[in-house]
Write a protein that holds these residues in place. Structure first.
Motif, PDB file in Angstrom:
ATOM      1  N   VAL A  59      36.593 114.922   7.740  1.00 43.33           N
ATOM      2  CA  VAL A  59      36.995 113.545   8.051  1.00 43.33           C
ATOM      3  C   VAL A  59      38.483 113.342   7.772  1.00 43.33           C
ATOM      4  N   VAL A  60      38.986 113.909   6.678  1.00 41.94           N
ATOM      5  CA  VAL A  60      40.412 113.778   6.364  1.00 41.94           C
ATOM      6  C   VAL A  60      41.256 114.468   7.434  1.00 41.94           C
ATOM      7  N   TYR A  61      40.846 115.661   7.840  1.00 41.95           N
ATOM      8  CA  TYR A  61      41.586 116.371   8.889  1.00 41.95           C
ATOM      9  C   TYR A  61      41.625 115.542  10.178  1.00 41.95           C
ATOM     10  N   ARG A  62      40.480 115.054  10.596  1.00 40.00           N
ATOM     11  CA  ARG A  62      40.407 114.294  11.845  1.00 40.00           C
ATOM     12  C   ARG A  62      41.195 112.996  11.746  1.00 40.00           C
ATOM     13  N   GLY A  63      41.188 112.389  10.555  1.00 37.88           N
ATOM     14  CA  GLY A  63      41.964 111.172  10.366  1.00 37.88           C
ATOM     15  C   GLY A  63      43.455 111.425  10.452  1.00 37.88           C
ATOM     16  N   LEU A  64      43.912 112.539   9.860  1.00 38.13           N
ATOM     17  CA  LEU A  64      45.334 112.879   9.906  1.00 38.13           C
ATOM     18  C   LEU A  64      45.784 113.208  11.329  1.00 38.13           C
ATOM     19  N   VAL A  65      44.952 113.937  12.050  1.00 39.52           N
ATOM     20  CA  VAL A  65      45.307 114.320  13.422  1.00 39.52           C
ATOM     21  C   VAL A  65      45.370 113.102  14.340  1.00 39.52           C
ATOM     22  N   SER A  66      44.382 112.219  14.202  1.00 40.40           N
ATOM     23  CA  SER A  66      44.314 111.040  15.072  1.00 40.40           C
ATOM     24  C   SER A  66      45.101 109.854  14.521  1.00 40.40           C
ATOM     25  N   ARG A  67      45.583 109.996  13.283  1.00 40.58           N
ATOM     26  CA  ARG A  67      46.289 108.910  12.584  1.00 40.58           C
ATOM     27  C   ARG A  67      45.414 107.667  12.471  1.00 40.58           C
ATOM     28  N   ARG A  68      44.144 107.934  12.238  1.00 47.76           N
ATOM     29  CA  ARG A  68      43.199 106.835  12.063  1.00 47.76           C
ATOM     30  C   ARG A  68      42.826 106.760  10.588  1.00 47.76           C
ATOM     31  N   PHE A  69      43.548 105.959   9.862  1.00 46.20           N
ATOM     32  CA  PHE A  69      43.346 105.863   8.413  1.00 46.20           C
ATOM     33  C   PHE A  69      42.464 104.650   8.097  1.00 46.20           C
ATOM     34  N   ASP A  70      41.194 104.786   8.435  1.00 51.52           N
ATOM     35  CA  ASP A  70      40.254 103.688   8.270  1.00 51.52           C
ATOM     36  C   ASP A  70      39.461 103.826   6.972  1.00 51.52           C
ATOM     37  N   ALA A  71      38.409 103.035   6.843  1.00 50.07           N
ATOM     38  CA  ALA A  71      37.605 103.059   5.616  1.00 50.07           C
ATOM     39  C   ALA A  71      36.940 104.411   5.413  1.00 50.07           C
ATOM     40  N   ALA A  72      36.459 105.042   6.492  1.00 47.01           N
ATOM     41  CA  ALA A  72      35.826 106.352   6.369  1.00 47.01           C
ATOM     42  C   ALA A  72      36.817 107.390   5.851  1.00 47.01           C
ATOM     43  N   PHE A  73      38.059 107.300   6.293  1.00 44.47           N
ATOM     44  CA  PHE A  73      39.105 108.204   5.820  1.00 44.47           C
ATOM     45  C   PHE A  73      39.324 108.013   4.324  1.00 44.47           C
ATOM     46  N   ALA A  74      39.395 106.750   3.878  1.00 38.86           N
ATOM     47  CA  ALA A  74      39.591 106.460   2.452  1.00 38.86           C
ATOM     48  C   ALA A  74      38.420 106.971   1.618  1.00 38.86           C
ATOM     49  N   VAL A  75      37.205 106.782   2.109  1.00 40.60           N
ATOM     50  CA  VAL A  75      36.018 107.262   1.402  1.00 40.60           C
ATOM     51  C   VAL A  75      36.028 108.785   1.317  1.00 40.60           C
ATOM     52  N   ALA A  76      36.411 109.453   2.406  1.00 39.35           N
ATOM     53  CA  ALA A  76      36.471 110.912   2.403  1.00 39.35           C
ATOM     54  C   ALA A  76      37.506 111.414   1.393  1.00 39.35           C
ATOM     55  N   CYS A  77      38.655 110.753   1.320  1.00 35.90           N
ATOM     56  CA  CYS A  77      39.681 111.121   0.335  1.00 35.90           C
ATOM     57  C   CYS A  77      39.135 110.988  -1.080  1.00 35.90           C
ATOM     58  N   CYS A  78      38.372 109.943  -1.309  1.00 34.77           N
ATOM     59  CA  CYS A  78      37.785 109.708  -2.625  1.00 34.77           C
ATOM     60  C   CYS A  78      36.733 110.768  -2.939  1.00 34.77           C
ATOM     61  N   LEU A  79      35.816 110.999  -2.004  1.00 42.89           N
ATOM     62  CA  LEU A  79      34.740 111.957  -2.250  1.00 42.89           C
ATOM     63  C   LEU A  79      35.269 113.381  -2.386  1.00 42.89           C
ATOM     64  N   PHE A  80      36.417 113.652  -1.804  1.00 40.53           N
ATOM     65  CA  PHE A  80      37.041 114.966  -1.944  1.00 40.53           C
ATOM     66  C   PHE A  80      37.266 115.297  -3.425  1.00 40.53           C
ATOM     67  N   PHE A  81      37.625 114.278  -4.221  1.00 43.83           N
ATOM     68  CA  PHE A  81      37.926 114.507  -5.629  1.00 43.83           C
ATOM     69  C   PHE A  81      36.751 114.219  -6.566  1.00 43.83           C
ATOM     70  N   VAL A  82      35.617 113.818  -6.012  1.00 41.05           N
ATOM     71  CA  VAL A  82      34.467 113.498  -6.855  1.00 41.05           C
ATOM     72  C   VAL A  82      34.032 114.655  -7.752  1.00 41.05           C
ATOM     73  N   PRO A  83      33.953 115.913  -7.253  1.00 43.78           N
ATOM     74  CA  PRO A  83      33.566 117.001  -8.169  1.00 43.78           C
ATOM     75  C   PRO A  83      34.488 117.112  -9.378  1.00 43.78           C
ATOM     76  N   CYS A  84      35.779 116.939  -9.169  1.00 48.46           N
ATOM     77  CA  CYS A  84      36.730 116.991 -10.278  1.00 48.46           C
ATOM     78  C   CYS A  84      36.498 115.836 -11.251  1.00 48.46           C
ATOM     79  N   TRP A  85      36.315 114.637 -10.722  1.00 45.70           N
ATOM     80  CA  TRP A  85      36.132 113.465 -11.584  1.00 45.70           C
ATOM     81  C   TRP A  85      34.797 113.493 -12.316  1.00 45.70           C
ATOM     82  N   VAL A  86      33.773 114.007 -11.670  1.00 43.71           N
ATOM     83  CA  VAL A  86      32.478 114.132 -12.345  1.00 43.71           C
ATOM     84  C   VAL A  86      32.589 115.124 -13.506  1.00 43.71           C
ATOM     85  N   TYR A  87      33.347 116.178 -13.305  1.00 44.35           N
ATOM     86  CA  TYR A  87      33.612 117.131 -14.392  1.00 44.35           C
ATOM     87  C   TYR A  87      34.295 116.420 -15.567  1.00 44.35           C
TER      88      TYR A  87
END
Length: 211
Positions: free
Chosen positions: A94-122
């Motif tokens: 989702v982040v890749y597709r958002g960057l390519v299309s320059r569509r920085f919507d809510a799904a893009f923000a959620v994907a950015c957040c979930l990308f770091f969830v494993p680190c934050w859960v640790y």
């Protein structure tokens, strides 16, 4: 919060709020979000992906006693491995597709957040287990980010007709794509996994040499 130094309290509060907001968004959009759809489950639960997930999890978990890192134990190895497998292919896509299309919507923000969830859960696990926020949070953020990016790319490898091996998130219909036999992506998988194997090996070799 009194167990977390003041500068880190802000960081902790921000990521907790970001994760909560992302989960609320997922619940509200559960019928349309591809992360929760049957196509993504079918895409993720291909045989070779489950097999490599099991191998990677075993490698990470069995290396824990020889890492020299007291925060690296069996439980967080299993938990973080599972979260990485479930979230990173979708988040990276989702982040890749958002960057390519320059569509920085809510799904893009959620994907950015979930990308770091494993680190934050640790981080949260160590906070609950030891009563202190890990001092390695910054380096862990960088290291985990790199590993999650590799994992997301790894489990998105596929054979695209007429284009050879590429990443499934580059296809318009992603994640509803045709399954790829493991033998078709074996060598790209091998080379993508080398940085992860090297990182784990470095921890183990350093520990054994110190002992």
């Amino acid at each position: 919060m009194n167990r977390i130094p003041f500068p880190l309290q802000i960081y902790f509060a921000v990521w907790v709020l970001a994760v909560v907001a992302s989960l609320v968004w997922l619940v509200r959009h559960q019928k349309t979000c591809s992360l929760l759809g049957t196509a993504y489950r079918s895409f993720l639960f291909e045989g070779w992906k489950l097999f490599t997930f099991a191998v990677a999890t075993a490698l990470v978990t069995l290396s824990a006693p020889y890492s020299g890192d007291p925060t690296w134990d069996y439980f967080d190895s299993l938990l973080i491995s599972a979260l990485t497998f479930l979230l990173s292919p979708w988040a990276v896509g989702v982040v890749y597709r958002g960057l390519v299309s320059r569509r920085f919507d809510a799904a893009f923000a959620v994907a950015c957040c979930l990308f770091f969830v494993p680190c934050w859960v640790y981080d949260l696990y160590i906070l609950l287990r030891d009563g202190i926020y890990p001092s390695t949070w910054a380096s862990n953020l960088v290291l985990s980010g790199g590993l999650i990016l590799i994992a997301g790319m790894f489990w998105n490898l596929c054979l695209i007709e007429g284009r050879g091996v590429s990443f499934a998130f580059r296809l318009e219909e992603w994640p509803d794509v045709v399954a790829t036999p493991f033998k078709k992506v074996f060598w790209p998988c091998f080379f993508l996994s080398l940085p992860v194997i090297a990182a784990i090996g470095w921890f183990v070799v350093t520990f054994l040499m110190a002992g």
